[in-house]
Design an enzyme around this catalytic site. Structure first.
Site, PDB file in Angstrom:
ATOM      1  N   HIS A 156       0.836  -1.225   0.000  1.00  0.00           N
ATOM      2  CA  HIS A 156       0.000   0.000   0.000  1.00  0.00           C
ATOM      3  C   HIS A 156       0.864   1.266   0.000  1.00  0.00           C
ATOM      4  O   HIS A 156       0.434   2.307   0.481  1.00  0.00           O
ATOM      5  CB  HIS A 156      -0.956   0.040   1.192  1.00  0.00           C
ATOM      6  CG  HIS A 156      -1.711  -1.228   1.411  1.00  0.00           C
ATOM      7  ND1 HIS A 156      -2.939  -1.485   0.851  1.00  0.00           N
ATOM      8  CD2 HIS A 156      -1.387  -2.349   2.120  1.00  0.00           C
ATOM      9  CE1 HIS A 156      -3.359  -2.694   1.215  1.00  0.00           C
ATOM     10  NE2 HIS A 156      -2.420  -3.244   1.977  1.00  0.00           N
ATOM     11  N   SER A 277      15.693  21.934 -15.765  1.00  0.00           N
ATOM     12  CA  SER A 277      14.492  22.719 -16.061  1.00  0.00           C
ATOM     13  C   SER A 277      14.919  24.036 -16.688  1.00  0.00           C
ATOM     14  O   SER A 277      15.978  24.576 -16.359  1.00  0.00           O
ATOM     15  CB  SER A 277      13.718  22.974 -14.775  1.00  0.00           C
ATOM     16  OG  SER A 277      12.898  24.112 -14.922  1.00  0.00           O
ATOM     17  N   LYS A 283      16.652  22.115 -10.480  1.00  0.00           N
ATOM     18  CA  LYS A 283      16.013  20.857 -10.846  1.00  0.00           C
ATOM     19  C   LYS A 283      16.903  19.875 -11.596  1.00  0.00           C
ATOM     20  O   LYS A 283      17.726  20.250 -12.413  1.00  0.00           O
ATOM     21  CB  LYS A 283      14.788  21.132 -11.722  1.00  0.00           C
ATOM     22  CG  LYS A 283      13.686  21.826 -10.973  1.00  0.00           C
ATOM     23  CD  LYS A 283      12.738  20.831 -10.363  1.00  0.00           C
ATOM     24  CE  LYS A 283      11.627  20.539 -11.332  1.00  0.00           C
ATOM     25  NZ  LYS A 283      10.571  19.794 -10.695  1.00  0.00           N
ATOM     26  N   GLU A 290      10.492   8.782 -16.695  1.00  0.00           N
ATOM     27  CA  GLU A 290       9.133   9.264 -16.973  1.00  0.00           C
ATOM     28  C   GLU A 290       8.718   8.936 -18.412  1.00  0.00           C
ATOM     29  O   GLU A 290       7.585   8.539 -18.674  1.00  0.00           O
ATOM     30  CB  GLU A 290       9.054  10.773 -16.756  1.00  0.00           C
ATOM     31  CG  GLU A 290       9.130  11.170 -15.283  1.00  0.00           C
ATOM     32  CD  GLU A 290       9.268  12.672 -15.105  1.00  0.00           C
ATOM     33  OE1 GLU A 290       8.522  13.426 -15.746  1.00  0.00           O
ATOM     34  OE2 GLU A 290      10.149  13.094 -14.329  1.00  0.00           O
TER      35      GLU A 290
END
Ligand code: ARG
Length: 466
Positions: A156, A277, A283, A290
């Protein structure tokens, strides 16, 4: 417009109709397979005395020349041909003349394209397997290096029980291992040759289908000519196997994205596999993971697309089947790219073992073991469960882990606690005692690794190497 079927037509094909119908822009990818199939077909025609040896020889030389010139760029595959089959035949006739016109004896583009696609898919299955094998080797090495790297195991997405990084990676090892088995299974199932099925009903020429099947590395010829020209099950099998590979890669990517976040900091993706970024200077984004997760959608789309294309097609060949190619080619390129990049990302990734161990210590992952400790002292499990539950509440209140409580505090909950509890609920003990087959304990893991190492040595592709 250069087409093979001008004879019965009076009006010129409308340009838009021609373009809509043409497949040369994408089936040019099948050039090598088309030529390989044609060489085998011509050689068989000669053995069956349908062509002379001399004709078959000229055809072979002509075809080899086309392949060499196309590969070197000397010969352009242009849009003036309807498809790759027309291109090859027209070029052959251009090169060798009359003999070239005999190549298509006893053959249809329907069994021709069925063969080309099968040869191509088989090749791609083998290449995909090679990439999976390389990923499995990376995983096995990482497993061997991280047998003592403790980390929390989750259910979970809540910390549950301690495991090791080796064990966690081992779960993915099993997934990719099954993916290879799926590829092997489908490769065995599909390895029969449709050539000689003609348009749909075979042919009256005395073709030797065993001969061409063997020459092209198949186990034998297919057994029903109508099925042979309209069967795309093997493409669906492959797309399905590719979809499962992507599902696995996507789950793994999701974990890496989480682990790479500031909240976890379990891993650090190498600069080479991260991006910055344009606005936020701090970043470092896990773009590759992804993208792998994102590209899973288009591979599923290819599978769904072909299933839907095939569902209403009456026997035998129908032009709908031309739609088996573009999505499939895209899915294959996508999965191969993802496997290659994912392997690279994994090889260069840094695992923050210290951080993982701290995390395992903080989340009461040894609560089950603390309950088991009391069970061994004679407390029924349900009562022990309740006592440890109260203990956890106390820990949360004092912002401590179970092993940070004093023996006095522990005894207040249950007088059966003794000094040996600290050893019994240490991370190392918790993990090392889990030696049931498939568990994270060192002995069980070493056993699993030894077994898997041996499995990797066996390469099923040998049966298909030509
Ligand atoms: N381009 C076609 C395909 O990919 C080749 C077979 C054409 N056959 C036909 N009867 N028009 O399916």
């Amino acid at each position: 417009m250069a087409q093979l079927w001008g004879g019965r037509f009076v009006g010129e094909t409308d340009r838009l109709v021609y373009q809509f119908n043409a497949s040369i822009s994408f089936d040019r990818r099948l050039l090598r397979q088309d030529i390989e199939g044609s060489i085998a077909h011509a050689a068989m025609l000669a053995r069956q005395h349908i062509l002379t040896d001399e004709e078959a020889d000229r055809i072979r030389q002509g075809l080899e020349g086309i392949l060499a010139d196309a590969e070197s760029g000397k010969l352009a595959i242009t849009d003036e041909y309807e498809d790759v089959h027309s291109f090859v035949e027209a070029s052959l006739i251009g090169r060798i003349g009359e003999a070239g016109k005999k190549l298509h004896t006893g053959r249809s583009r329907n069994d021709q394209v069925a063969l080309d696609m099968r040869l191509y898919v088989r090749e791609q299955v083998l290449e995909t397997d090679g990439l999976l094998l390389s990923l499995l080797k990376t995983l096995l090495r990482l497993m061997e290096e991280n047998l003592d790297a403790f980390m929390p195991g989750f259910t979970h997405l809540q910390k549950a029980q301690p495991v090791t990084l080796a064990h966690h990676l081992g779960a993915y090892f099993e997934m990719f291992k099954r993916d290879r088995q799926r590829l092997r299974d489908l490769c065995i199932r599909m390895n029969y040759c449709p050539l000689g099925s003609g348009a749909l009903a075979g042919t009256t020429y005395p073709l030797d289908r065993e001969d061409t099947a063997k020459a092209l590395g198949f186990f034998g010829p297919t057994l029903n000519s109508m099925d042979s020209v309209s069967d795309r099950d093997y493409v669906i099998d492959f797309l399905s196997a590719l979809s499962v590979i992507m599902m696995h890669l996507s789950r793994f990517s999701e974990e890496i994205i989480l682990w790479n976040s500031d909240e976890y900091r379990f891993v650090e993706i190498d600069d080479a596999y991260s991006t910055g970024s344009s606005i936020m200077p701090q970043k470092k984004n896990p773009d590759i993971a992804e993208l792998v997760r994102g590209k899973t959608g288009r591979v599923y789309a290819a599978l769904t697309g072909l299933l839907v294309t095939m569902k209403g097609i009456p026997l035998a060949y129908n032009k709908d089947m031309q739609e088996d190619k573009e999505l499939t080619f895209d899915a294959i390129d996508t999965v191969k790219g993802c496997l290659t990049l994912f392997d690279g990302m994994l090889r260069t990734m840094r695992f923050c073992r210290e951080r993982m161990e701290q995390s395992a210590k903080r989340g009461f992952t040894n609560a089950t073991d603390a309950a088991d400790y009391l069970v061994k002292k004679g407390v029924p499990f349900r009562d022990a469960h309740g006592m440890i539950g109260r203990l956890v509440l106390l820990c949360i209140d004092q912002n401590k882990s179970i092993e940070e409580l004093s023996l006095e505090q522990l005894k207040e909950i249950c007088p059966l606690f003794e000094e040996d509890v600290y050893e019994a609920i240490s991370l190392k003990t918790c993990v090392d005692n889990r030696i049931t087959q498939g568990g994270p304990g060192r002995r069980a893991m070493e056993e699993a690794i030894r077994f898997n190492r041996e499995e990797l040595e066996k390469d099923w592709k040998e049966a298909f190497q030509r």
